[in-house]
Motif scaffolding. Structure first.
Motif, PDB file in Angstrom:
ATOM      1  N   VAL A 198       0.797  -1.215  -0.205  1.00  0.00           N
ATOM      2  CA  VAL A 198       0.057  -0.134  -0.118  1.00  0.00           C
ATOM      3  C   VAL A 198       0.934   1.197   0.071  1.00  0.00           C
ATOM      4  CG1 VAL A 198      -1.806   1.352   1.318  1.00  0.00           C
ATOM      5  CG2 VAL A 198      -1.858  -1.197   1.305  1.00  0.00           C
ATOM      6  N   ARG A 199       0.749   2.120  -0.846  1.00  0.00           N
ATOM      7  CA  ARG A 199       1.383   3.393  -0.909  1.00  0.00           C
ATOM      8  C   ARG A 199       0.781   4.342   0.017  1.00  0.00           C
ATOM      9  NH1 ARG A 199       2.404   5.975  -6.671  1.00  0.00           N
ATOM     10  NH2 ARG A 199       3.545   4.100  -6.613  1.00  0.00           N
ATOM     11  N   SER A 200      -0.417   4.595  -0.093  1.00  0.00           N
ATOM     12  CA  SER A 200      -1.021   5.341   0.701  1.00  0.00           C
ATOM     13  C   SER A 200      -2.683   5.178   0.938  1.00  0.00           C
ATOM     14  CB  SER A 200      -1.206   6.970   0.436  1.00  0.00           C
ATOM     15  OG  SER A 200      -1.713   7.154  -0.901  1.00  0.00           O
ATOM     16  N   ALA A 201      -3.170   5.742   2.006  1.00  0.00           N
ATOM     17  CA  ALA A 201      -4.646   5.450   2.350  1.00  0.00           C
ATOM     18  C   ALA A 201      -5.133   6.787   3.073  1.00  0.00           C
ATOM     19  CB  ALA A 201      -4.859   4.047   3.096  1.00  0.00           C
ATOM     20  N   TRP A 202      -6.395   7.039   2.733  1.00  0.00           N
ATOM     21  CA  TRP A 202      -6.919   8.044   3.212  1.00  0.00           C
ATOM     22  C   TRP A 202      -8.518   8.047   3.440  1.00  0.00           C
ATOM     23  CZ3 TRP A 202      -4.747   8.281  -1.516  1.00  0.00           C
ATOM     24  CH2 TRP A 202      -5.638   8.708  -2.587  1.00  0.00           C
ATOM     25  N   VAL A 203      -9.270   8.887   4.022  1.00  0.00           N
ATOM     26  CA  VAL A 203     -10.549   8.843   4.061  1.00  0.00           C
ATOM     27  C   VAL A 203     -11.212  10.231   3.815  1.00  0.00           C
ATOM     28  CG1 VAL A 203     -12.691   8.403   5.670  1.00  0.00           C
ATOM     29  CG2 VAL A 203     -10.510   6.992   6.196  1.00  0.00           C
TER      30      VAL A 203
END
Length: 133
Positions: free
Chosen positions: A113-118
């Protein structure tokens, strides 16, 4: 005729005072009696909004917990950007987090996973939604 050295600062100060805009002058804003008695209205603050989300990446999986402490419903969505170029990024469906409610959002990549956001979106009440007519 040559001006004296003592006249130069006085002339400069007078020129600057003349050039100042009217609103910058200390006597420019005088309250009327009506304004003084009712007082100034403070600017309206927007209602607090938005769930607090905590996102955890565990290997190739992502878990986000969002808690909404406010009265308005927050529609939250999980977005994941995967590291390899061939791995498909994902945008989760919006989930309604009601007042004092905690929701769990999950997603994954095939590898890293490179990045995760909501993301957050205010839910429009049914009474003010357009009826399509």
């Amino acid at each position: 005729m040559r001006l004296s050295r003592s006249f130069a600062p006085v002339t400069t100060a007078v020129a600057l005072l003349i050039a100042l805009p009217y609103q910058a002058m200390p006597y420019a804003r005088v309250q009327t009696a009506k304004e003084h008695t009712r007082g100034a209205q403070p600017p309206a603050e927007p209602d607090p909004f938005g769930a607090e989300c905590r996102t955890h990446v565990i290997g190739s999986r992502v878990v986000a917990y969002c808690h909404n402490p406010y009265a308005d419903t927050d529609r939250v969505s999980l977005h994941i950007e995967c590291d390899p170029w061939w791995d498909i990024d994902s945008d989760g469906a919006a989930v309604a987090a009601g007042p004092a409610q905690t929701v769990r959002l999950t997603g994954r990549c095939w590898q890293e996973v490179r990045s995760a956001w909501v993301s957050h979106q205010r839910q429009v009440p049914a009474s003010s939604a357009p009826d399509g007519t």
